[in-house]
Design a protein around this motif. Structure first.
Motif, short mmCIF file in Angstrom:
data_model
loop_
_atom_site.label_atom_id
_atom_site.label_comp_id
_atom_site.label_asym_id
_atom_site.label_seq_id
_atom_site.Cartn_x
_atom_site.Cartn_y
_atom_site.Cartn_z
N SER A 1 0.82 -1.21 0.00
CA SER A 1 0.00 0.00 0.00
C SER A 1 0.86 1.26 0.00
CB SER A 1 -0.94 0.00 1.22
OG SER A 1 -1.92 -1.00 1.08
N VAL A 2 2.01 1.22 0.69
CA VAL A 2 2.91 2.37 0.68
C VAL A 2 3.38 2.66 -0.75
CG1 VAL A 2 5.17 3.21 1.42
CG2 VAL A 2 3.65 2.10 3.06
N TRP A 3 3.78 1.61 -1.45
CA TRP A 3 4.25 1.76 -2.82
C TRP A 3 3.15 2.31 -3.74
CZ3 TRP A 3 6.81 2.43 -7.02
CH2 TRP A 3 6.38 1.91 -8.24
N PHE B 1 2.28 5.98 -3.08
CA PHE B 1 3.32 6.85 -3.65
C PHE B 1 3.12 7.01 -5.15
CE2 PHE B 1 7.37 6.94 -5.94
CZ PHE B 1 7.87 8.16 -5.51
N PHE B 2 2.93 5.90 -5.85
CA PHE B 2 2.79 5.97 -7.31
C PHE B 2 1.56 6.77 -7.71
CE2 PHE B 2 0.57 4.49 -11.05
CZ PHE B 2 1.50 4.78 -12.03
N TYR B 3 0.39 6.41 -7.16
CA TYR B 3 -0.85 7.05 -7.60
C TYR B 3 -0.85 8.54 -7.27
CZ TYR B 3 -2.92 2.45 -8.47
OH TYR B 3 -3.19 1.20 -8.96
N GLU C 1 -5.70 3.39 -1.14
CA GLU C 1 -4.45 2.98 -0.48
C GLU C 1 -4.24 3.74 0.83
OE1 GLU C 1 -3.04 0.40 -1.46
OE2 GLU C 1 -4.13 0.25 -3.35
N PHE C 2 -4.64 5.01 0.87
CA PHE C 2 -4.53 5.77 2.12
C PHE C 2 -5.42 5.15 3.20
CE2 PHE C 2 -5.81 9.30 4.93
CZ PHE C 2 -4.56 9.68 5.39
N SER C 3 -6.61 4.72 2.80
CA SER C 3 -7.52 4.08 3.75
C SER C 3 -6.94 2.77 4.25
CB SER C 3 -8.88 3.84 3.08
OG SER C 3 -9.73 3.09 3.91
N LYS C 4 -6.36 1.96 3.36
CA LYS C 4 -5.78 0.68 3.77
C LYS C 4 -4.60 0.86 4.71
CE LYS C 4 -5.18 -2.15 0.28
NZ LYS C 4 -4.88 -2.57 -1.11
N ILE C 5 -3.77 1.87 4.45
CA ILE C 5 -2.63 2.13 5.33
C ILE C 5 -3.12 2.45 6.74
CG2 ILE C 5 -0.80 3.81 5.82
CD1 ILE C 5 -0.20 3.86 2.84
N ASN C 6 -4.16 3.26 6.85
CA ASN C 6 -4.69 3.60 8.17
C ASN C 6 -5.35 2.40 8.84
OD1 ASN C 6 -4.45 6.67 8.81
ND2 ASN C 6 -4.96 6.57 6.63
N ILE C 7 -5.93 1.51 8.06
CA ILE C 7 -6.47 0.26 8.63
C ILE C 7 -5.35 -0.57 9.23
CG2 ILE C 7 -7.52 -1.95 8.02
CD1 ILE C 7 -9.23 -0.43 5.97
N TYR C 8 -4.23 -0.66 8.53
CA TYR C 8 -3.10 -1.43 9.04
C TYR C 8 -2.48 -0.78 10.27
CZ TYR C 8 -3.49 -3.36 4.32
OH TYR C 8 -3.97 -3.91 3.16
N SER D 1 -12.33 6.18 3.52
CA SER D 1 -13.19 5.18 2.88
C SER D 1 -14.46 5.82 2.33
CB SER D 1 -13.54 4.07 3.88
OG SER D 1 -12.39 3.38 4.28
N ALA D 2 -15.04 6.75 3.09
CA ALA D 2 -16.22 7.45 2.60
C ALA D 2 -15.88 8.28 1.36
CB ALA D 2 -16.79 8.34 3.70
N GLY D 3 -14.74 8.98 1.41
CA GLY D 3 -14.31 9.74 0.24
C GLY D 3 -14.02 8.86 -0.95
N PHE D 4 -13.51 7.67 -0.70
CA PHE D 4 -13.24 6.72 -1.77
C PHE D 4 -14.52 6.33 -2.50
CE2 PHE D 4 -13.29 2.07 -2.64
CZ PHE D 4 -12.47 2.06 -3.76
N GLY D 5 -15.57 6.02 -1.75
CA GLY D 5 -16.83 5.65 -2.38
C GLY D 5 -17.44 6.77 -3.20
#
Length: 343
Positions: free
Chosen positions: A82-84, A87-89, A197-204, A224-228
């Motif tokens: 997720s970090v990678w 960074f890319f996106y 990916e930002f949401s997943k990093i915070n989940i971890y 996650s709300a912003g993602f949807g």
């Protein structure tokens, strides 16, 4: 005097002017044509994997950052991925924003302009070529990464299909000079991946140092709300409005005999179908949160793979990269030196 272009696989080799008598007069191009497509993808793949992902993921993500944070082993194995990707996106999306909104290109506000002055073999501007180098190499690597480097998930087969279709779109849109459309597609898709990916990093990060961190739960919920929301606006509203209409309707108005019309539109419709499928999963996920079937935002797509298997897979995939073999060899040498000095 008539100007013509000599083309080879969609790449302009030379521009000439033909006089009424048939004399060929070479005319210099505005700037040198980009290298062939295979060179673009190969060089981009090598630079992306060896120069960016391997050091960023393994040095920043697992050794020693994830260990220092004392993440759960399962989360620590997924954290570098997720970090990678974040960074890319982030870099890719802000660069496409620069291209579309700095005044040089008006493709987003005027989608029909993507086909203005289009002709087969037209020169590709250097700034758009750089975006294609970055994106094409990333998605080519993502096919390998999904199979051998990333954690296997329930939607991984769909991801492989998505990456394969994207590689085809990037490759052939570059070769046949539909690059203006490609820039808009990049812009409309990368923003949602940033939030994912930002949401997943915070989940971890919610569970580290042996404690539950509420600030990361809040950040995961908000992102996650912003993602949807952005998924619906960018991929399901603007994508058909800005891209599909331009490629299916506007293109025929500007160039009735435009080549590969059905080929590209079928690929774009395949991307749309996958976006709809993933949006349905997003809706079902939100429904489970609201009805209490899930207590909080979490990544529920992984299969039940043992932690040891995940860690072994991570090390095995990392050492398969040539530059990382050197990294691990160097690390082992430093450890041996430390032991000898201690003795």
């Amino acid at each position: 005097m008539t100007e013509i272009y000599v083309i080879h696989f969609g790449r302009t080799l030379e521009s000439v002017q033909v006089t009424p008598g048939g004399t060929r007069c070479p005319k210099p191009l505005p700037y040198p044509p980009p290298p062939p497509l295979y060179k673009l993808l190969i060089s981009g793949y090598n630079s992306t994997v060896c120069s960016l992902r391997a050091p960023l993921s393994l040095c920043l993500g697992t050794q020693p950052f994830a260990v220092w944070l004392d993440l759960l082993p399962r989360d620590g194995a997924k954290f570098p991925e997720s970090v990678w990707k974040l960074f890319f996106y982030t870099v890719a999306w802000f660069y496409t924003c620069y291209l579309l909104f700095n005044g040089n290109y008006n493709f987003f506000h005027d989608p029909q302009s993507v086909f203005h002055d289009w002709h087969s073999g037209m020169p590709v501007p250097l700034d758009i070529y750089a975006a294609y180098l970055f994106q094409g190499s990333f998605y080519l690597h993502s096919v390998y990464g999904t199979m051998y480097m990333d954690t296997w998930r329930r939607d991984s087969p769909m991801m492989l299909l998505h990456h394969g279709v994207t590689v085809l779109l990037v490759s052939f849109s570059y070769a046949f000079r539909y690059h203006n459309v490609g820039i808009v597609v990049f812009f409309l898709h990368d923003i949602t991946d940033i939030l994912l990916e930002f949401s997943k990093i915070n989940i971890y990060l919610k569970q580290h140092d042996g404690q539950y961190q509420h600030i990361y739960k809040f950040l995961a919920d908000v992102s996650s709300a912003g993602f949807g929301v952005t998924w619906f606006v960018f991929r399901l509203y603007w994508f058909p409005l800005k891209v599909l209409y331009a490629t299916s309707v506007s293109s025929l108005k500007s160039h009735p005999d435009i080549p590969f019309y059905f080929f590209f539109n079928v690929l774009l419709l395949a991307i749309t179908a996958m976006n709809l499928n993933w949006f349905w999963l997003i809706i079902m996920f939100a429904f489970k949160i609201m009805t209490g079937q899930l207590a909080e935002v979490a990544d529920t797509r992984e299969y039940d793979i043992s932690t040891q298997t995940q860690q072994e897979s991570l090390i095995r995939s990392a050492t398969s990269i040539p530059c990382m073999k050197f990294y691990f060899l160097f690390t082992d040498i430093q450890i041996l030196k430390g032991w000898r000095s201690a003795l």
